[in-house]
Design an enzyme around this catalytic site. Structure first.
Site, PDB file in Angstrom:
ATOM      1  CE  LYS A  13      23.717  63.079  65.594  1.00 13.98           C
ATOM      2  NZ  LYS A  13      22.722  62.973  65.875  1.00 13.98           N
ATOM      3  NE  ARG A  86      20.016  65.914  61.383  1.00 16.47           N
ATOM      4  CZ  ARG A  86      19.434  65.203  61.963  1.00 16.47           C
ATOM      5  NH1 ARG A  86      19.709  64.542  63.476  1.00 16.47           N
ATOM      6  NH2 ARG A  86      20.097  63.796  62.001  1.00 16.47           N
ATOM      7  NE  ARG A 125      21.845  52.990  62.682  1.00 15.50           N
ATOM      8  CZ  ARG A 125      21.835  54.167  63.195  1.00 15.50           C
ATOM      9  NH1 ARG A 125      22.038  55.011  63.995  1.00 15.50           N
ATOM     10  NH2 ARG A 125      20.853  55.417  62.309  1.00 15.50           N
ATOM     11  NE  ARG A 158      17.228  55.882  62.049  1.00 17.61           N
ATOM     12  CZ  ARG A 158      18.431  56.018  62.007  1.00 17.61           C
ATOM     13  NH1 ARG A 158      18.034  55.995  63.816  1.00 17.61           N
ATOM     14  NH2 ARG A 158      18.563  57.263  61.959  1.00 17.61           N
ATOM     15  NE  ARG A 169      20.719  59.123  57.847  1.00 15.65           N
ATOM     16  CZ  ARG A 169      21.072  58.328  59.310  1.00 15.65           C
ATOM     17  NH1 ARG A 169      20.770  57.492  58.011  1.00 15.65           N
ATOM     18  NH2 ARG A 169      20.707  58.566  59.929  1.00 15.65           N
TER      19      ARG A 169
HETATM   20  P1  AMP Z   1      18.613  61.238  63.702  1.00 20.12           P
HETATM   21  O1  AMP Z   1      17.913  60.105  64.150  1.00 20.12           O
HETATM   22  O2  AMP Z   1      19.479  62.474  64.415  1.00 20.12           O
HETATM   23  O3  AMP Z   1      20.067  61.345  62.326  1.00 20.12           O
HETATM   24  O4  AMP Z   1      17.472  62.576  62.717  1.00 20.12           O
HETATM   25  C1  AMP Z   1      16.956  60.745  61.679  1.00 20.12           C
HETATM   26  C2  AMP Z   1      15.830  62.519  60.462  1.00 20.12           C
HETATM   27  O5  AMP Z   1      15.229  63.023  61.562  1.00 20.12           O
HETATM   28  C3  AMP Z   1      17.559  63.281  59.467  1.00 20.12           C
HETATM   29  O6  AMP Z   1      17.859  62.007  59.100  1.00 20.12           O
HETATM   30  C4  AMP Z   1      15.790  64.071  59.766  1.00 20.12           C
HETATM   31  O7  AMP Z   1      16.021  63.586  58.992  1.00 20.12           O
HETATM   32  C5  AMP Z   1      15.126  64.281  60.559  1.00 20.12           C
HETATM   33  N1  AMP Z   1      16.329  65.170  61.470  1.00 20.12           N
HETATM   34  C6  AMP Z   1      16.304  64.977  62.597  1.00 20.12           C
HETATM   35  N2  AMP Z   1      16.510  66.234  63.553  1.00 20.12           N
HETATM   36  C7  AMP Z   1      16.304  66.819  62.463  1.00 20.12           C
HETATM   37  C8  AMP Z   1      16.679  68.716  63.021  1.00 20.12           C
HETATM   38  N3  AMP Z   1      16.985  69.666  63.850  1.00 20.12           N
HETATM   39  N4  AMP Z   1      16.558  69.720  60.910  1.00 20.12           N
HETATM   40  C9  AMP Z   1      15.850  68.409  60.109  1.00 20.12           C
HETATM   41  N5  AMP Z   1      15.121  66.937  60.407  1.00 20.12           N
HETATM   42  C10 AMP Z   1      16.304  66.812  61.099  1.00 20.12           C
END
Ligand code: AMP
Length: 217
Positions: A13, A86, A125, A158, A169
């Site tokens: 994504k 989300r 990754r 990461r 997750r």
């Molecule tokens: P991502 O890079 O999109 O996988 O986001 C990494 C982490 O950021 C997620 O696992 C959440 O802990 C936090 N995060 C990102 N977007 C949101 C959101 N809209 N609401 C709550 N937590 C978020």
């Protein structure tokens, strides 16, 4: 143009949203990236956010709504929103933000993939220590050199790409974010793409879905 981007963690994504935003000249608003930037500032808020993200938890809805609002207001109404909404309550927050700013309802892109493929992808990754480029150990013959910047500074995983955190997750995705995706599947006409296709094919299918006129590469 306004786009909402959905997909489980690790489906590609973020990578696709970045490519599409460059090709279509849209602001890439990644809530994950914004939160990681806050963490780098080493404030108390950053530490709280890091503790949540490192364990695979979401940050509270009230921490993120204002950030999204402010970033959209700087986008000239041309954006890809990657990672928001989300949770079900975030759907209403976003609708309010769009209404207040008089922004049309975005097009929706959903990238699909099975959990087994996601787990394999995420555990392999890495990020280049020099340019931040995302690479996959599965696809690299020479894992010590970054294919983008040629640096040999090495790669970092990461913290939230560890296997136990990935499972968490994915669990949160199914429990909390899938109802959001179902809402958009039911009430709108999303562009649904198989996220396991080769990267270039995924990009092209998304662009074909979003724009009717040809886009130069
Ligand atoms: P991502 O890079 O999109 O996988 O986001 C990494 C982490 O950021 C997620 O696992 C959440 O802990 C936090 N995060 C990102 N977007 C949101 C959101 N809209 N609401 C709550 N937590 C978020």
């Amino acid at each position: 143009m306004q786009v909402l981007f959905f997909g489980s963690p690790g489906v590609g994504k973020g990578t696709q949203a970045k490519i599409i935003s460059e090709r279509l000249n849209l602001k890439h608003i990644s809530t994950g990236d914004i939160l990681r930037d806050i963490i780098k500032k080493e404030t108390e808020l950053g530490q709280q956010i890091k503790a949540l993200i490192d364990k695979g938890n979401l940050v509270p809805d009230n921490m993120i709504g204002e950030i999204v609002k402010e970033t959209i207001s700087q986008s000239n109404n041309n954006f890809i929103l990657d990672g928001y909404p989300r949770t079900v309550p975030q759907i209403a927050v976003l609708e309010k933000i769009l209404q207040e700013m008089d922004i049309p309802f975005p097009q929706i892109v959903i990238l699909d993939a099975l959990d087994e493929i996601i787990i394999e992808r995420l555990t392999s990754r890495r990020l280049c220590n020099s340019c931040g480029n995302i690479i996959s150990l599965l696809k690299m013959a020479e894992p010590e050199t970054c294919p983008k910047c040629n640096s040999k500074a090495g790669f970092t995983r990461r913290e939230d790409d560890r296997e136990e955190v990935i499972s968490k997750r994915l669990q949160i995705f199914h429990e909390t974010t899938e109802p959001v995706v179902s809402h958009y599947r039911k009430n709108y006409e999303p562009i649904i793409i198989d996220g396991t296709l080769p990267k270039g094919e995924v990009t092209q299918s998304i662009i074909d879905g979003l724009v009717k006129e040809p886009v130069s590469s």
